[in-house]
Scaffold this motif. Sequence first.
Motif, PDB file in Angstrom:
ATOM      1  N   UNK A  20       0.773  -1.435   0.035  1.00 40.99           N
ATOM      2  CA  UNK A  20       0.065  -0.146  -0.039  1.00 40.99           C
ATOM      3  C   UNK A  20       0.803   1.315  -0.074  1.00 40.99           C
ATOM      4  N   UNK A  21       1.942   1.058   1.069  1.00 41.50           N
ATOM      5  CA  UNK A  21       2.791   2.628   0.961  1.00 41.50           C
ATOM      6  C   UNK A  21       3.518   2.667  -0.404  1.00 41.50           C
ATOM      7  N   UNK A  22       3.946   1.712  -1.158  1.00 42.22           N
ATOM      8  CA  UNK A  22       4.677   1.784  -2.241  1.00 42.22           C
ATOM      9  C   UNK A  22       3.891   2.389  -3.385  1.00 42.22           C
ATOM     10  N   UNK A  23       2.594   1.702  -3.326  1.00 38.51           N
ATOM     11  CA  UNK A  23       1.355   2.247  -4.142  1.00 38.51           C
ATOM     12  C   UNK A  23       1.166   3.698  -3.978  1.00 38.51           C
ATOM     13  N   UNK A  24       1.147   4.112  -2.805  1.00 36.45           N
ATOM     14  CA  UNK A  24       0.662   5.473  -2.499  1.00 36.45           C
ATOM     15  C   UNK A  24       1.789   6.341  -3.118  1.00 36.45           C
ATOM     16  N   UNK A  25       3.122   5.788  -2.870  1.00 37.07           N
ATOM     17  CA  UNK A  25       4.314   6.813  -3.330  1.00 37.07           C
ATOM     18  C   UNK A  25       4.129   6.821  -4.828  1.00 37.07           C
ATOM     19  N   UNK A  26       4.051   5.732  -5.312  1.00 41.93           N
ATOM     20  CA  UNK A  26       3.952   5.676  -7.039  1.00 41.93           C
ATOM     21  C   UNK A  26       2.823   6.436  -7.528  1.00 41.93           C
ATOM     22  N   UNK A  27       1.851   6.412  -6.751  1.00 41.68           N
ATOM     23  CA  UNK A  27       0.604   7.185  -7.418  1.00 41.68           C
ATOM     24  C   UNK A  27       0.812   8.790  -7.255  1.00 41.68           C
ATOM     25  N   UNK A  71       5.000  17.126   0.273  1.00 39.87           N
ATOM     26  CA  UNK A  71       3.694  16.840   0.198  1.00 39.87           C
ATOM     27  C   UNK A  71       3.429  15.289  -0.081  1.00 39.87           C
ATOM     28  N   UNK A  72       4.305  14.885  -0.761  1.00 40.32           N
ATOM     29  CA  UNK A  72       4.139  13.448  -1.081  1.00 40.32           C
ATOM     30  C   UNK A  72       4.212  12.374   0.059  1.00 40.32           C
ATOM     31  N   UNK A  73       5.531  12.715   1.053  1.00 35.75           N
ATOM     32  CA  UNK A  73       5.703  12.092   2.195  1.00 35.75           C
ATOM     33  C   UNK A  73       4.583  12.378   3.167  1.00 35.75           C
ATOM     34  N   UNK A  74       4.053  13.495   3.354  1.00 33.82           N
ATOM     35  CA  UNK A  74       2.926  13.890   4.107  1.00 33.82           C
ATOM     36  C   UNK A  74       1.828  13.213   3.898  1.00 33.82           C
ATOM     37  N   UNK A  75       1.213  13.237   2.569  1.00 35.64           N
ATOM     38  CA  UNK A  75       0.078  12.427   1.881  1.00 35.64           C
ATOM     39  C   UNK A  75       0.206  10.609   2.563  1.00 35.64           C
ATOM     40  N   UNK A  76       1.421  10.306   1.941  1.00 34.23           N
ATOM     41  CA  UNK A  76       1.789   9.019   2.169  1.00 34.23           C
ATOM     42  C   UNK A  76       1.647   8.638   3.719  1.00 34.23           C
ATOM     43  N   UNK A  77       2.363   9.039   4.543  1.00 39.52           N
ATOM     44  CA  UNK A  77       2.453   8.923   5.748  1.00 39.52           C
ATOM     45  C   UNK A  77       1.131   8.849   6.804  1.00 39.52           C
ATOM     46  N   UNK A  78       0.371  10.116   6.113  1.00 37.80           N
ATOM     47  CA  UNK A  78      -0.996  10.291   6.852  1.00 37.80           C
ATOM     48  C   UNK A  78      -1.997   9.050   6.393  1.00 37.80           C
ATOM     49  N   UNK A  79      -1.945   8.788   5.062  1.00 40.95           N
ATOM     50  CA  UNK A  79      -2.937   7.752   4.483  1.00 40.95           C
ATOM     51  C   UNK A  79      -2.448   6.468   5.198  1.00 40.95           C
ATOM     52  N   UNK A  80      -1.003   6.040   5.540  1.00 40.41           N
ATOM     53  CA  UNK A  80      -0.791   4.704   5.903  1.00 40.41           C
ATOM     54  C   UNK A  80      -1.165   4.790   7.506  1.00 40.41           C
ATOM     55  N   UNK A  81      -1.153   5.740   8.091  1.00 39.96           N
ATOM     56  CA  UNK A  81      -1.740   5.743   9.513  1.00 39.96           C
ATOM     57  C   UNK A  81      -3.086   5.468   9.571  1.00 39.96           C
TER      58      UNK A  81
END
Length: 167
Positions: A22-29, A42-52
């Motif tokens: 999931x996290x890799x998919x979020x990073x890719x997307x 912004x990518x880091x923040x979005x991915x981190x918040x989403x995985x939490x």
Amino acid sequence: MSFRHRLWQHLGTSAAVYGTIVYASLIAATGLHLHDTDPVLPVLTFCAVTIVVFWLAHIFAVALARHGDDEVTVDSPWASIKGAVDHSSGMLETSAIMSIPLVLGSLGILEPQASIRISLVVGVVTLAVLGYLAFTLRRREWWIRIVGTICTALFGVAIIVLEYSLH
């Protein structure tokens, strides 16, 4: 207990594998479209918040399922929650490992695209290591370990590509 067994007990959970994908998919997307002048934060923040958020949902699902399971001898909701947190911790841990290149990109140490690509490579390598550990702990022949490792990594790549193409 060997290092491989301890590592597997900690990171060899379905939550860790799922979290990695999931996290890799979020990073890719969210990150593969970046230009070298775009910020990575912004990518880091979005991915981190989403995985939490995914992690919290996973804890809820596991705790509820454990508490309602007749075969589980734990009767306390708190014990079910603790078990769910223990089971789900790998989801955040593998995500944290993949976040290191994103942090370096956010700090300007890595170029934005390089930090995204390295994070994705780290995710695929994580899946490969988990695949290798699974076949090693089952004492499979060396060639089955290698094939299993490659298949695990390729499946991760396929899921990441599919997720990227959908977003």
